[in-house]
Design an enzyme around this catalytic site. Structure first.
Site, mmCIF file in Angstrom:
data_model
loop_
_atom_site.group_PDB
_atom_site.id
_atom_site.type_symbol
_atom_site.label_atom_id
_atom_site.label_comp_id
_atom_site.label_asym_id
_atom_site.label_seq_id
_atom_site.Cartn_x
_atom_site.Cartn_y
_atom_site.Cartn_z
ATOM 1 N N GLU A 171 0.808 -1.226 0.000
ATOM 2 C CA GLU A 171 0.000 0.000 0.000
ATOM 3 C C GLU A 171 0.839 1.273 0.000
ATOM 4 O OE1 GLU A 171 -3.103 -0.051 2.931
ATOM 5 O OE2 GLU A 171 -3.974 -1.900 2.141
ATOM 6 N N GLU A 376 -4.884 -8.672 0.933
ATOM 7 C CA GLU A 376 -5.540 -8.333 2.212
ATOM 8 C C GLU A 376 -7.029 -8.161 1.985
ATOM 9 O OE1 GLU A 376 -4.100 -4.943 4.448
ATOM 10 O OE2 GLU A 376 -2.020 -5.571 4.178
HETATM 11 C C1 GBH Z 1 -4.314 -2.025 5.495
HETATM 12 O O1 GBH Z 1 -4.445 -0.677 5.454
HETATM 13 C C2 GBH Z 1 -2.938 -2.292 5.981
HETATM 14 O O2 GBH Z 1 -2.109 -2.823 4.976
HETATM 15 C C3 GBH Z 1 -2.900 -3.121 7.223
HETATM 16 O O3 GBH Z 1 -1.643 -3.003 7.794
HETATM 17 C C4 GBH Z 1 -4.022 -2.680 8.134
HETATM 18 O O4 GBH Z 1 -3.929 -3.235 9.400
HETATM 19 C C5 GBH Z 1 -5.306 -3.066 7.474
HETATM 20 O O5 GBH Z 1 -5.384 -2.546 6.186
HETATM 21 C C6 GBH Z 1 -6.555 -2.652 8.244
HETATM 22 O O6 GBH Z 1 -6.666 -1.264 8.331
HETATM 23 O O7 GBH Z 1 -9.621 8.193 2.918
HETATM 24 O O8 GBH Z 1 -7.736 9.306 3.869
HETATM 25 O O9 GBH Z 1 -9.351 8.462 5.299
HETATM 26 C C7 GBH Z 1 -5.685 -0.194 5.023
HETATM 27 C C8 GBH Z 1 -5.593 1.279 5.181
HETATM 28 C C9 GBH Z 1 -7.463 2.536 5.699
HETATM 29 C C10 GBH Z 1 -6.164 2.983 3.737
HETATM 30 C C11 GBH Z 1 -8.486 3.520 5.234
HETATM 31 C C12 GBH Z 1 -7.166 3.981 3.312
HETATM 32 C C13 GBH Z 1 -8.723 5.589 4.132
HETATM 33 C C14 GBH Z 1 -7.858 6.781 4.106
HETATM 34 N N1 GBH Z 1 -6.700 1.978 4.601
HETATM 35 N N2 GBH Z 1 -7.837 4.505 4.491
HETATM 36 S S1 GBH Z 1 -8.693 8.261 4.019
#
Ligand code: GBH
Length: 483
Positions: A171, A376
């Site tokens: 990511e 994931e």
């Molecule tokens: C993944 O991230 C990760 O790879 C992992 O480590 C983590 O534990 C897992 O998912 C669960 O969260 O629109 O600016 O508010 C996911 C991360 C979270 C990225 C939500 C985009 C929205 C960002 N995602 N996020 S925003």
């Protein structure tokens, strides 16, 4: 009453049934065997950055409980495991020779996995940049991409004889735009130009890192990258909302997938961000380096986004994602984010498996012949253990069932999906949310570090062993403890 196993839909033979974790989220032991701080150590120890002041100092103590964790995976019949290698354990300053004790941990982990019949998948970068490299400028600096390639080579040399499946980055959107744009992830900087520079240097790191791995890995090795490609839907069918969707898609997904798959940055992205930067940090030869032949594309998917054009140029954010003063959407300050339809998980993220189907179909069309992996997918819920410490989590089972069904549908419709890695094997440090959010199919008691499989672990175990989803009416029995 039971489904006829000959007509029940199976996944393709050899489909990888895995779970996933990441080093900083599970290992702990942050000062052992030569490890130095990463940007996440610094960030989590900065007051106000992580809910509850939580840190990964101990996490779920996987560094000391590795063998027990692998044994539990084996007991559950899981076929694959995606872990990440902590850069500051292997190369504490981000430069120079590898620390053998750091590498030994991963050698032993992989040996135990192989002994247990579990296919290892190693991710090289899941967000834990050595702090010394951040002090030297971090991802906004080109040098960091070269440092990453060196790290990739060291890990490739050490594990290449036993790991066949690799991912360069996890990511990169989060690293660039949450790390340097909105600042909700480490290193917590809020500089739009730095965020775009970071995005490019992460792309370059992927290209250089893939080249470095090819140089040291046997030819059978397979190299992938994991993108959190976004599913962005327009609120209405208006042209303005379609344009909002296009701009967010460029900044969320195509900023990585276009250079990696097609060797170019999207023209609309360059135009949309022209007031922020002229992208002169992209050197002419970079794009050919970034476009490396890949063996698979990893897709991480949780929930879709719904966007619309903001009327007065003033955006609203009502989708529950970590609100921050600084937007990660560089150059786009007039897009609203709406709550998507679907029941929210404990993260507030609506459940919508059609997003996973859409993503798999999108990339199977965009990159024909490139196998896909779901690297994931999973959900956090307010797990409540019973008197025996067992969590019954029918919502998580329903989430997994629906997303696996979407995956199978995509396969039926032509997508070449080779495996699925459930996030996560066990509860762990959920970044800015600390330990408050639990994604595991195995419960961890954070006081005793006891591991207890949830109902979803037994359900997933059955799926992995049979290579198929149970019919809904057999779900209740499938979720009971495995025989
Ligand atoms: C993944 O991230 C990760 O790879 C992992 O480590 C983590 O534990 C897992 O998912 C669960 O969260 O629109 O600016 O508010 C996911 C991360 C979270 C990225 C939500 C985009 C929205 C960002 N995602 N996020 S925003």
């Amino acid at each position: 009453m039971t489904a006829d196993p000959t007509t029940a839909p199976h996944f393709p033979p050899g489909f990888l049934w895995g779970t996933a974790t990441a080093a900083y989220q599970i290992e702990g032991a942050v000062r052992e065997d030569g490890r130095t701080p990463s940007i996440w150590d610094t960030f989590s120890h900065t007051p106000g950055k992580v809910d509850g002041g939580d840190t990964g100092d101990i996490a779920v103590d996987h560094y000391h409980r590795r063998s027990q964790d692998v044994a539990l995976m084996k007991e559950l019949g899981l076929g694959a495991y995606r872990f990440s290698v902590a850069w500051p354990r292997v190369q504490p300053t981000g430069r120079g020779p590898a620390v053998q004790r750091g590498l030994d941990f991963y050698r032993r982990l992989v040996d135990e996995l192989l002994d247990a019949g579990i296919t290892p998948m190693a991710t090289l970068y899941h967000w834990d940049l050595p702090q010394e490299l951040e002090a030297a400028g971090g991802w906004p600096e080109r040098e960091t991409a070269h440092r990453f390639a060196e790290f990739a080579q060291l890990v490739g040399e050490a594990l290449g004889d036993r790991v066949n499946l690799w991912a360069t980055l996890n990511e990169p959107w989060c690293s660039a735009f949450l790390g340097y744009g909105s600042g909700v992830h480490a290193p917590g900087r809020t500089d739009p130009v730095a965020a775009l520079r970071a995005a490019h240097h992460l792309n370059l790191a992927h290209g250089l890192g893939t080249q470095a791995l090819r140089g040291v890995l046997p030819s059978r090795a397979e190299i992938a990258v994991s993108l959190n490609a976004a599913v962005v839907r327009p609120l209405t069918d208006s042209d303005a909302d379609a344009d909002a969707r296009r701009r967010i898609d460029a900044l969320a997904t195509r900023v990585f997938s276009d250079p990696m798959l097609h060797g170019k940055y999207p023209a609309d992205l360059l135009a949309d961000t022209a007031s922020v930067t002229d992208w002169s940090f992209v050197h002419a030869a970079d794009l050919e380096v970034i476009r490396q032949p890949l063996d698979a594309l990893g897709i991480n998917y949780y929930t879709p986004s719904v966007v619309s054009a903001a009327a007065g140029g003033q955006a609203v954010r009502e989708d529950g994602h970590n609100a921050s003063e600084h937007s990660p959407w560089i150059g786009v300050d007039d897009v609203n984010f709406h709550r998507a339809p679907g029941d929210p998980t404990a993260m507030g993220w609506p459940v919508d498996p059609t997003g996973l189907y859409d993503l798999l179909m999108r990339f199977s069309r965009e990159a024909p012949g490139l196998p896909l992996l779901v690297t994931e997918n999973g959900a956090a819920y307010e797990d409540v253990p019973d008197a025996d410490g067992v969590v019954h989590d029918p919502e998580r089972i329903a989430y997994l069932h629906a997303h696996l069904d979407a995956t199978r549908q995509a396969i039926t419709d032509g997508a070449d999906v080779r495996g699925y890695f459930l996030w996560s094997f066990m509860d762990n440090f959920e970044w800015a949310y600390g330990y408050a959010k639990r994604f595991g199919i195995v419960r961890v008691d954070y006081d005793t570090q006891t591991r207890t499989p949830k109902s979803s672990a037994h359900w997933y175990s059955r799926v992995a062993r049979t290579n198929r989803l149970p019919e809904p009416e057999t779900e209740a029995t499938a979720a009971g403890p495995a025989g």
